[in-house]
Design a protein around this motif. Structure first.
Motif, PDB file in Angstrom:
ATOM      1  N   THR A 289       0.806  -1.220   0.000  1.00 25.97           N
ATOM      2  CA  THR A 289       0.000   0.000   0.000  1.00 25.97           C
ATOM      3  C   THR A 289       0.841   1.272   0.000  1.00 25.97           C
ATOM      4  O   THR A 289       0.336   2.346  -0.304  1.00 25.97           O
ATOM      5  N   TYR A 290       2.112   1.158   0.368  1.00 21.26           N
ATOM      6  CA  TYR A 290       2.985   2.336   0.320  1.00 21.26           C
ATOM      7  C   TYR A 290       4.435   1.888   0.266  1.00 21.26           C
ATOM      8  O   TYR A 290       4.762   0.722   0.521  1.00 21.26           O
ATOM      9  N   SER A 291       5.294   2.834  -0.095  1.00 23.95           N
ATOM     10  CA  SER A 291       6.716   2.550  -0.183  1.00 23.95           C
ATOM     11  C   SER A 291       7.487   3.818   0.143  1.00 23.95           C
ATOM     12  O   SER A 291       6.918   4.919   0.164  1.00 23.95           O
ATOM     13  N   MET A 292       8.775   3.648   0.395  1.00 26.37           N
ATOM     14  CA  MET A 292       9.620   4.795   0.718  1.00 26.37           C
ATOM     15  C   MET A 292      11.041   4.501   0.284  1.00 26.37           C
ATOM     16  O   MET A 292      11.538   3.391   0.464  1.00 26.37           O
ATOM     17  N   TYR A 314      -2.514  -1.135  -5.818  1.00 27.60           N
ATOM     18  CA  TYR A 314      -2.646  -1.104  -4.356  1.00 27.60           C
ATOM     19  C   TYR A 314      -1.828   0.024  -3.726  1.00 27.60           C
ATOM     20  O   TYR A 314      -2.044   0.378  -2.562  1.00 27.60           O
ATOM     21  N   LEU A 315      -0.864   0.565  -4.479  1.00 34.76           N
ATOM     22  CA  LEU A 315       0.071   1.541  -3.910  1.00 34.76           C
ATOM     23  C   LEU A 315      -0.593   2.914  -3.799  1.00 34.76           C
ATOM     24  O   LEU A 315      -0.919   3.539  -4.810  1.00 34.76           O
ATOM     25  N   LYS A 316      -0.773   3.393  -2.570  1.00 34.19           N
ATOM     26  CA  LYS A 316      -1.433   4.676  -2.341  1.00 34.19           C
ATOM     27  C   LYS A 316      -0.457   5.849  -2.483  1.00 34.19           C
ATOM     28  O   LYS A 316      -0.774   6.862  -3.071  1.00 34.19           O
ATOM     29  N   ASN A 337      -1.987   6.957 -10.304  1.00 34.37           N
ATOM     30  CA  ASN A 337      -2.721   7.051  -9.027  1.00 34.37           C
ATOM     31  C   ASN A 337      -1.814   6.866  -7.811  1.00 34.37           C
ATOM     32  O   ASN A 337      -2.231   6.334  -6.780  1.00 34.37           O
ATOM     33  N   ILE A 338      -0.573   7.305  -7.941  1.00 39.78           N
ATOM     34  CA  ILE A 338       0.373   7.266  -6.825  1.00 39.78           C
ATOM     35  C   ILE A 338       0.645   8.699  -6.378  1.00 39.78           C
ATOM     36  O   ILE A 338       1.032   9.546  -7.195  1.00 39.78           O
ATOM     37  N   LEU A 339       0.439   8.969  -5.108  1.00 38.64           N
ATOM     38  CA  LEU A 339       0.754  10.277  -4.550  1.00 38.64           C
ATOM     39  C   LEU A 339       2.232  10.284  -4.154  1.00 38.64           C
ATOM     40  O   LEU A 339       2.658   9.498  -3.309  1.00 38.64           O
ATOM     41  N   LEU A 340       3.008  11.146  -4.785  1.00 38.16           N
ATOM     42  CA  LEU A 340       4.448  11.211  -4.546  1.00 38.16           C
ATOM     43  C   LEU A 340       4.723  12.315  -3.539  1.00 38.16           C
ATOM     44  O   LEU A 340       4.443  13.492  -3.796  1.00 38.16           O
ATOM     45  N   CYS A 341       5.260  11.938  -2.390  1.00 40.82           N
ATOM     46  CA  CYS A 341       5.411  12.868  -1.262  1.00 40.82           C
ATOM     47  C   CYS A 341       6.879  12.988  -0.867  1.00 40.82           C
ATOM     48  O   CYS A 341       7.513  11.990  -0.499  1.00 40.82           O
ATOM     49  N   GLU A 358      -2.303  13.925   1.201  1.00 44.21           N
ATOM     50  CA  GLU A 358      -3.472  14.677   0.743  1.00 44.21           C
ATOM     51  C   GLU A 358      -3.101  16.068   0.215  1.00 44.21           C
ATOM     52  O   GLU A 358      -3.929  16.744  -0.397  1.00 44.21           O
ATOM     53  N   GLU A 359      -1.852  16.509   0.437  1.00 40.56           N
ATOM     54  CA  GLU A 359      -1.412  17.814  -0.038  1.00 40.56           C
ATOM     55  C   GLU A 359      -0.429  17.715  -1.203  1.00 40.56           C
ATOM     56  O   GLU A 359       0.023  18.740  -1.729  1.00 40.56           O
TER      57      GLU A 359
END
Length: 551
Positions: A289-292, A314-316, A337-341, A358-359
């Protein structure tokens, strides 16, 4: 008091900040072992860690295996606050050994896979390490031969254990498999519970972008606060599944990979050596669901999806550290559809600023984000005075997450961790009215050309998209007249072997980039040297440039 207390007597904590953190509940007597035991009790049958070698551990299974290794460590005379070193690839056993150390109160000391004989001797002697775990052989390197060559030169060493999956052993050293077969698990009441949150949990080495490494001392309180707060800010739950591509001996891999998921009963997925398409397949198989990780990981993934198809349903979100994230990459990721933060921090203060998922789209790569929890950030001038919003200065941070010193290096500690508890990062940034900071480079990365300060990161960003140019970076080139000039190092893409400095200038002219930001020298290289966290080792390029200029 048992164990190696004297080695950590020089830790540096501001008394007033300590009082505040304890009163507010940011720090406590709880250790990461206490957190682990609570999670095992709550979620014994949930999976904790899996890897691409087929190893899968539930919380209960890993707890039992770690308890056997803990029994071995106790038998070898490892005491609370002693140091245990291990040099492992991105394997699930990394988590196993970490928990085993916590069970006996030992300090975790992960060693980079790149460390050779001299570095092993130096690092394990300075930590007075009591045990070493490493593979027999991994990726063209004979680690068994390496440790056999140095173990007699490390007087503190009481035990050496091999992970022998690759091939037959050359020695009669004990193996991890033998420990798991022979030893009875240490019972919960036999584990060491005398430590507090103030004790050192891990010694992590800095990336060493300027040459040399330092042992960063992080307490149980430091890591518990940073990861618990990060989990909450990201709204992560036990249902989340993380894919961790970064080396586990770095802050990204250790703090956010090994520790963060176990605090909430989540799952960690590991790939022993990063291959892009295989990483995509693994993330889909395990429903991550996420990665870093560093920028190159997500850059490769997005390019692979664009060129060869596929998706990551599945990756948010992907948390990106190590370098600023440009807006075009944020938009490219959102196509899938991946939010890159962007995440900003360091081994000494990890992480303390990030872009909330969300930002991410609204901020669009313009910032590294803002602080979380009780962590403070300010921007200061060369005198240490805070500068107005919008004015460039050095980024400094303070909070329950900030390290407590470098191992046996008080003078270096005092140089970056002031008496009021502020960690001076050496990074230049600008803070906006909302408290978001934008990292614009290292103080040392500024190129001073004819008295003008030029930001090497900004110059490097202008090169993005230049036809034929793959990975690239900018460094200062010594010049008798101007002090420094601008030098670009670049990796050529296939079919562009004739790329010249004039081609680069023509591209920048077409983009209307001012001439003072144009490279004045182009050096072609097979590979830009990066640290495991994705930062460019500019000192190596500076050495290479000196050789070429002499030639």
């Amino acid at each position: 008091m048992r164990g190696n207390k004297s080695m950590f007597e020089e830790i540096k904590i501001n008394p007033e900040m300590k009082r505040r953190y304890l009163e507010a509940g940011y720090w406590s007597d709880r250790t990461l072992l206490d957190c682990w035991e609570e999670t095992v009790e709550r979620y014994p049958d949930r999976e904790y860690v899996v890897d691409d070698r087929g190893f899968r551990y539930t919380y209960r299974q890993l707890d039992e295996a770690a308890s056997k290794v803990a029994a071995y460590l106790l038998e070898k005379g490892v005491k609370p606050r002693d140091v245990v070193s291990f040099q492992l690839p991105i394997w699930s056993e990394f988590a196993l050994l970490t928990i085993a150390c916590f069970k006996v109160g030992a300090v975790v000391h992960p060693i980079a896979m790149s460390y050779e004989e001299k570095e092993l001797i130096r690092s394990m002697n300075v930590t007075e390490s009591k045990a070493y775990f490493g593979p027999t052989f991994f990726y063209k390197t004979d680690y068994e031969k390496r440790i056999l060559a140095v173990m007699d030169q490390i007087p503190s060493l009481k035990g050496v254990v091999l992970l022998d999956y690759a091939r037959e052993r050359e020695s009669d050293l004990l193996t991890l498999n033998e420990i798991l077969e022979r030893y009875q698990p240490l019972k919960k009441e036999e584990c060491v519970h005398e430590l507090t949150g103030e004790d050192i949990a891990v010694i992590l080495c800095t990336s060493g972008t300027t040459g040399g490494t330092k042992g960063v001392l992080l307490s149980h309180n430091n890591i518990h606060y940073s990861e618990d707060t990060f989990n909450k800010e990201l709204k992560l739950t036990k249902e989340d599944i993380m894919f961790m591509p970064a080396p586990l001996n770095h802050a990204t891999g250790f703090d956010h990979g090994i520790i963060a998921p176990m605090l909430i009963g989540a799952k960690l997925v590991l790939q022993q050596k990063y291959y892009c398409r295989e990483a995509i397949d693994l993330m889909n198989k395990e429903k991550c669901t996420y990665s870093m990780g560093a920028t190159p990981f997500i850059y490769d993934i997005l390019r692979e999806l664009e060129n060869n198809g596929g998706e990551l349903p599945y990756l948010k979100f992907y948390l990106c550290g190590g370098a600023p994230v440009p807006g075009y990459m944020v938009q490219k990721a959102w196509k899938f559809n991946i939010l890159l933060c962007e995440v900003y921090g360091s081994t000494e203060s990890a992480p303390h600023v990030f872009v909330r998922p969300e930002e991410a789209l609204a901020l669009d790569g313009t910032t590294s984000g803002r602080t979380m929890g009780a962590i403070e950030v300010k921007v200061v001038d060369d005198n240490g005075d805070e500068v107005p919003r919008g004015t460039p200065g050095e980024e400094v941070s303070r909070g329950p997450n900030v390290f407590v010193g470098y191992l046996k290096a008080r003078e270096i500690t005092d140089g970056v961790l002031d008496d009021d508890g502020w960690f001076h990062s050496g990074d230049l940034c600008v803070m906006d009215e909302a408290g978001n900071i934008h990292i614009i480079g290292r103080k040392k990365d500024m190129i001073v050309r004819g008295g003008e300060n030029l930001n090497s990161n900004e110059i490097n960003d202008n090169l993005e998209g230049c036809p034929g140019m793959g990975d690239h970076t900018i460094i200062g080139m010594p010049d008798d007249r101007l002090g420094e000039r601008i030098c670009a190092f670049a990796v050529l893409m296939p079919g562009y072997e004739s790329l010249s400095l004039e081609d680069v200038k023509a591209y920048l002219k077409e983009k209307a980039v001012p001439k003072r930001f144009w490279p004045e020298r182009l050096e072609l290289i097979d590979r830009i040297p990066h640290t495991g966290s994705g930062k460019v080792k500019k000192y190596l390029l500076q050495e290479e440039l000196k050789k070429r200029m002499k030639g």
